[in-house]
Write an enzyme that holds these catalytic residues in place. Structure first.
Site, PDB file in Angstrom:
ATOM      1  N   ILE A 162     -19.417   7.155  26.716  1.00 53.17           N
ATOM      2  CA  ILE A 162     -19.525   5.946  27.527  1.00 53.17           C
ATOM      3  C   ILE A 162     -20.475   6.271  28.672  1.00 53.17           C
ATOM      4  O   ILE A 162     -20.678   7.434  29.021  1.00 53.17           O
ATOM      5  CB  ILE A 162     -18.153   5.451  28.045  1.00 53.17           C
ATOM      6  CG1 ILE A 162     -17.407   6.542  28.812  1.00 53.17           C
ATOM      7  CG2 ILE A 162     -17.305   4.920  26.916  1.00 53.17           C
ATOM      8  CD1 ILE A 162     -16.070   6.067  29.393  1.00 53.17           C
ATOM      9  N   ASP A 163     -21.084   5.248  29.229  1.00 56.34           N
ATOM     10  CA  ASP A 163     -22.117   5.449  30.236  1.00 56.34           C
ATOM     11  C   ASP A 163     -21.561   6.106  31.492  1.00 56.34           C
ATOM     12  O   ASP A 163     -20.358   6.035  31.778  1.00 56.34           O
ATOM     13  CB  ASP A 163     -22.751   4.109  30.604  1.00 56.34           C
ATOM     14  CG  ASP A 163     -23.373   3.412  29.407  1.00 56.34           C
ATOM     15  OD1 ASP A 163     -23.884   4.128  28.524  1.00 56.34           O
ATOM     16  OD2 ASP A 163     -23.330   2.174  29.359  1.00 56.34           O
TER      17      ASP A 163
END
Length: 306
Positions: free
Chosen positions: A139-140
Site C-alpha cells: 500500500i502507498d
C-alpha cells in the site's frame, strides 16, 4: 549489468526531439524523460556509435542504442522500528502500517521502511529478493492499514496465488471530494502509467484490467465517506479510479485538488483483509480502525466543520 536497449525511430516520432521521442517510445518500460536526458548527458545514448544530443531530431528508421547505467545496489538492513502486529503465526504476519511508512527500500527511501522493521522482528520469505523479503502486496506510503507478509517461501507462494486468484477480501475506507449520489457502484477501467506524467498512473485504453467496487457510508456538505473493495490490485488503483469518476480521495497530493482536507496525505485506509492460512487452510479475516487523524476528520465532517 544492464543490457543495452535498441530503439528504432518510428515515422510518427521523426519530428520530435530525441529525448521526447525516446520517453514516448520507452514509456512501457517505466523510463522517464529526465532519466533519458541524464543518460544523454552521460553519452549513454548513441546513433551509429556516436553520442547524440537531447534536442536532436533523427530520421525515421534510425537505430538508437541506450546503454543504461547499472542501478545502485540497495541493501535492506534490520532496524529497530516498532511494529503494529495484528496477527502472527509460523507462516504469516499481518501488520497495521502507519501513514508515512514506505513498504520496502527504494531510491530515496533506504531506511525506516516496513521491511527494515520486519527484518529486525524475525525471519521472512526470501523468494521475493533481498529488497522485498516476504512482501506479498503493497500500500502507498501515505495510505494506512493492513498488509500480509510471508515468513517463509511456501507461505509466499500461497499468499501470492491467493492474490492472483482474487481470493483475498480487501476493504478500504476513504474520504473523497464531492457528494456521490449513487449508494454504490463499480468502476471497471484499465490502469497504466500516465503517458503524460510518468510519476502517475491513469485510466488508459489498453492498460491492465482494474475493478473497484464502492459503497457510500456517509455524505457531508462537500465530501463523501466510502468503503472501497478491490477486485484487482493495480498501483494507486482506488486513488486513480475515484479521481477518474470525479471524486478524488481527500488529501491526495497526486490525484486530488490542492484545496482539500488537512492531514498527512490521502485519507485512505486498508481496513479489512482476509486470507487463507497457508498451512491449515483456515479462513482468517482482520479489521483495524483508521488512524486518529482520519477519525478526527470524520467527526469534524459530521458536525459540519469542513
Amino acid at each position: 549489468m544492464r543490457e543495452p536497449i535498441q530503439w528504432i525511430v518510428p515515422v510518427t516520432a521523426a519530428s520530435d526531439r530525441l529525448d521526447k521521442a525516446l520517453a514516448k517510445g520507452l514509456a512501457d518500460q517505466d523510463i522517464t524523460r529526465s532519466q533519458i536526458q541524464k543518460w544523454i548527458k552521460e553519452e549513454r545514448v548513441t546513433v551509429a556509435g556516436k553520442p547524440v544530443r537531447a534536442k536532436e531530431k533523427v530520421p525515421a528508421g534510425t537505430v538508437v542504442i541506450i546503454t543504461p547505467a547499472d542501478p545502485e545496489p540497495i541493501q535492506a538492513e534490520p532496524e529497530d522500528i516498532p511494529l503494529a502486529i495484528v496477527y502472527e503465526d509460523d507462516d504469516v504476519i499481518v501488520v497495521n502500517k502507519p501513514q508515512g511508512m514506505v513498504v520496502h527500500p527504494a531510491p530515496g527511501h533506504y531506511h525506516g521502511t516496513l521491511v527494515n522493521a520486519l527484518l529486525a522482528h524475525g525471519q521472512l520469505a526470501t523468494i521475493n529478493g533481498a529488497i522485498r523479503p516476504g512482501i506479498v502486496h503493497r500500500i502507498d506510503k501515505d495510505t494506512s492499514g493492513l498488509l500480509m507478509v510471508a515468513k517463509n517461501d511456501r507461505a509466499q507462494q500461497s499468499l501470492t496465488a491467493q492474490l492472483k486468484a482474487h481470493k483475498n477480501e480487501r476493504k478500504y475506507l476513504a474520504i473523497v471530494h464531492g457528494v456521490i449520489q449513487e449508494d454504490s457502484g463499480t468502476i471497471d477501467a484499465p490502469i497504466a502509467r500516465n503517458p503524460k506524467d510518468r510519476k502517475k498512473m491513469a485510466v488508459v485504453i489498453g492498460g491492465r484490467p482494474a475493478v473497484t467496487h464502492f459503497k457510500v457510508l456517509a455524505r457531508f456538505r462537500h465530501y463523501t465517506y466510502i468503503q472501497a473493495i478491490l477486485e484487482t490490485g493495480r498501483t494507486h488503483q482506488i486513488r486513480v479510479h475515484m479521481a477518474y469518476i470525479g471524486h478524488p480521495v481527500a488529501g491526495d497530493p497526486l490525484y486530488g485538488p490542492t484545496k482539500t482536507l488537512p492531514g498527512h496525505g490521502q485519507f485512505l485506509h486498508a481496513a479489512t483483509l482476509s486470507l487463507t492460512q497457508p498451512t491449515t487452510g483456515k479462513e482468517l479475516t482482520f479489521s483495524v480502525a483508521p488512524p486518529k487523524i482520519f477519525q478526527d476528520t470524520l467527526n469534524k465532517l459530521k458536525t459540519g466543520d469542513n
